[in-house]
Design a protein around this motif. Structure first.
Motif, PDB file in Angstrom:
ATOM      1  N   LYS A   1      22.741  37.197  50.070  1.00 14.50           N
ATOM      2  CA  LYS A   1      22.883  36.188  49.314  1.00 14.50           C
ATOM      3  C   LYS A   1      22.129  36.081  47.999  1.00 14.50           C
ATOM      4  N   LYS A   2      20.858  36.713  48.215  1.00 16.39           N
ATOM      5  CA  LYS A   2      19.695  36.445  47.184  1.00 16.39           C
ATOM      6  C   LYS A   2      20.578  37.212  45.878  1.00 16.39           C
ATOM      7  N   ASP A   3      21.264  38.266  45.849  1.00 16.21           N
ATOM      8  CA  ASP A   3      21.887  38.856  44.990  1.00 16.21           C
ATOM      9  C   ASP A   3      23.000  38.005  44.202  1.00 16.21           C
ATOM     10  N   TYR A   4      23.338  36.776  44.699  1.00 11.08           N
ATOM     11  CA  TYR A   4      24.362  36.010  44.125  1.00 11.08           C
ATOM     12  C   TYR A   4      23.913  35.233  42.959  1.00 11.08           C
ATOM     13  N   ASN A   5      23.638  35.647  41.897  1.00 11.93           N
ATOM     14  CA  ASN A   5      22.890  35.020  40.744  1.00 11.93           C
ATOM     15  C   ASN A   5      23.947  34.965  39.502  1.00 11.93           C
ATOM     16  N   ASP A   6      24.494  33.693  39.327  1.00  9.91           N
ATOM     17  CA  ASP A   6      25.484  33.283  38.245  1.00  9.91           C
ATOM     18  C   ASP A   6      26.731  34.384  38.140  1.00  9.91           C
ATOM     19  N   MET A   7      27.146  34.340  39.288  1.00 11.67           N
ATOM     20  CA  MET A   7      28.626  35.264  39.248  1.00 11.67           C
ATOM     21  C   MET A   7      29.898  34.328  39.077  1.00 11.67           C
ATOM     22  N   GLN A   8      29.551  33.324  38.093  1.00 11.91           N
ATOM     23  CA  GLN A   8      31.015  32.609  37.741  1.00 11.91           C
ATOM     24  C   GLN A   8      31.826  33.220  37.097  1.00 11.91           C
ATOM     25  N   CYS A   9      33.003  32.648  36.938  1.00  4.47           N
ATOM     26  CA  CYS A   9      34.027  33.290  36.002  1.00  4.47           C
ATOM     27  C   CYS A   9      33.902  32.929  34.744  1.00  4.47           C
ATOM     28  N   PHE A  10      34.164  33.987  33.852  1.00  4.08           N
ATOM     29  CA  PHE A  10      33.741  33.821  32.457  1.00  4.08           C
ATOM     30  C   PHE A  10      35.119  33.703  31.649  1.00  4.08           C
ATOM     31  N   GLY A  11      36.422  33.820  32.206  1.00  2.20           N
ATOM     32  CA  GLY A  11      37.513  33.845  31.643  1.00  2.20           C
ATOM     33  C   GLY A  11      37.576  32.386  30.884  1.00  2.20           C
ATOM     34  N   GLY A  12      37.987  32.715  29.575  1.00  2.00           N
ATOM     35  CA  GLY A  12      38.216  31.484  28.555  1.00  2.00           C
ATOM     36  C   GLY A  12      37.027  31.047  28.418  1.00  2.00           C
ATOM     37  N   LYS A  13      35.887  31.771  28.714  1.00  2.00           N
ATOM     38  CA  LYS A  13      34.405  31.226  28.090  1.00  2.00           C
ATOM     39  C   LYS A  13      34.002  32.342  27.251  1.00  2.00           C
ATOM     40  N   SER A  14      34.222  33.671  27.686  1.00  2.00           N
ATOM     41  CA  SER A  14      33.540  34.598  26.759  1.00  2.00           C
ATOM     42  C   SER A  14      34.180  35.923  26.784  1.00  2.00           C
ATOM     43  N   PHE A  15      35.712  35.629  27.118  1.00  2.00           N
ATOM     44  CA  PHE A  15      36.641  36.763  27.038  1.00  2.00           C
ATOM     45  C   PHE A  15      37.802  36.283  27.368  1.00  2.00           C
ATOM     46  N   PHE A  16      38.999  36.825  27.042  1.00  2.00           N
ATOM     47  CA  PHE A  16      40.374  36.771  27.344  1.00  2.00           C
ATOM     48  C   PHE A  16      40.935  37.916  27.385  1.00  2.00           C
ATOM     49  N   SER A  17      42.256  37.966  28.035  1.00  2.00           N
ATOM     50  CA  SER A  17      42.821  39.008  28.118  1.00  2.00           C
ATOM     51  C   SER A  17      44.094  39.108  27.307  1.00  2.00           C
TER      52      SER A  17
ATOM     53  N   GLY B   1      51.276  40.943  23.266  1.00  2.00           N
ATOM     54  CA  GLY B   1      50.575  40.119  22.397  1.00  2.00           C
ATOM     55  C   GLY B   1      50.051  38.986  23.090  1.00  2.00           C
ATOM     56  N   ASP B   2      50.896  38.704  24.489  1.00  2.00           N
ATOM     57  CA  ASP B   2      50.334  37.417  25.205  1.00  2.00           C
ATOM     58  C   ASP B   2      48.731  37.570  25.499  1.00  2.00           C
ATOM     59  N   VAL B   3      48.216  36.390  25.346  1.00  2.00           N
ATOM     60  CA  VAL B   3      47.025  36.180  25.907  1.00  2.00           C
ATOM     61  C   VAL B   3      46.788  35.176  26.998  1.00  2.00           C
ATOM     62  N   THR B   4      46.008  35.716  27.997  1.00  2.00           N
ATOM     63  CA  THR B   4      45.576  34.878  28.942  1.00  2.00           C
ATOM     64  C   THR B   4      44.225  35.002  29.384  1.00  2.00           C
ATOM     65  N   PRO B   5      43.749  33.798  30.155  1.00  2.00           N
ATOM     66  CA  PRO B   5      42.201  33.599  29.980  1.00  2.00           C
ATOM     67  C   PRO B   5      41.464  34.798  31.201  1.00  2.00           C
ATOM     68  N   CYS B   6      42.534  35.342  31.708  1.00  2.00           N
ATOM     69  CA  CYS B   6      41.880  36.314  32.927  1.00  2.00           C
ATOM     70  C   CYS B   6      43.002  37.564  32.869  1.00  2.00           C
ATOM     71  N   SER B   7      42.441  38.853  33.204  1.00  2.00           N
ATOM     72  CA  SER B   7      43.194  39.793  33.302  1.00  2.00           C
ATOM     73  C   SER B   7      43.989  39.982  34.612  1.00  2.00           C
ATOM     74  N   TYR B   8      43.461  39.065  35.560  1.00  2.00           N
ATOM     75  CA  TYR B   8      43.960  39.006  37.080  1.00  2.00           C
ATOM     76  C   TYR B   8      45.250  38.027  36.994  1.00  2.00           C
ATOM     77  N   ILE B   9      45.434  37.510  35.741  1.00  2.00           N
ATOM     78  CA  ILE B   9      46.522  36.377  35.848  1.00  2.00           C
ATOM     79  C   ILE B   9      47.529  36.864  34.507  1.00  2.00           C
ATOM     80  N   ASP B  10      48.812  37.217  34.974  1.00  2.00           N
ATOM     81  CA  ASP B  10      49.666  37.506  33.892  1.00  2.00           C
ATOM     82  C   ASP B  10      50.644  36.305  33.359  1.00  2.00           C
ATOM     83  N   ASP B  11      50.878  35.178  34.122  1.00  2.00           N
ATOM     84  CA  ASP B  11      51.719  34.164  33.611  1.00  2.00           C
ATOM     85  C   ASP B  11      51.075  32.886  33.347  1.00  2.00           C
TER      86      ASP B  11
END
Length: 103
Positions: free
Chosen positions: A11-27, A32-42
């Motif tokens: 638990k002490k290793d859990y430091n800011d493991m938030q989702c950065f999709g749409g915040k600092s990257f997109f897929s 040419g389609d753009v999604t906020p996360c590479s794990y989501i296609d639709d």
């Protein structure tokens, strides 16, 4: 499972493991389609062959995905900010906190 979760051993290793999709990257998909996360296609926020990147980045779908979600009962919510939103999206086609939180 995302490889960054392999870094969490305690638990002490859990430091800011938030989702950065749409915040600092997109897929970017091959068509040419753009999604906020590479794990989501639709959850298509735009297409770089038709739309400006600035417009895609500021689209309502991208902004909605990038928002943090908090479980007010969780003492780690300020670190994970809802965790992996792709999990909740795959399960019920809506963006919400990760229902499979490891805590």
């Amino acid at each position: 499972m995302a490889r960054e979760f392999n870094l969490i051993k305690d638990k002490k290793d859990y430091n800011d493991m938030q989702c950065f999709g749409g915040k600092s990257f997109f897929s970017l998909k091959a068509n040419g389609d753009v999604t906020p996360c590479s794990y989501i296609d639709d959850l298509i926020c735009g297409n770089i062959l038709k739309d400006r990147i600035k417009d895609i980045w500021n689209s309502a779908k991208m902004i909605e995905f990038s928002r943090d979600c908090y479980d007010k009962e969780c003492k780690f919510a300020d670190k994970c900010r809802g965790g992996c939103k792709a999990v909740s999206y795959h399960l019920n086609k809506r963006i919400s906190c990760d229902p499979y939180c490891w805590l």
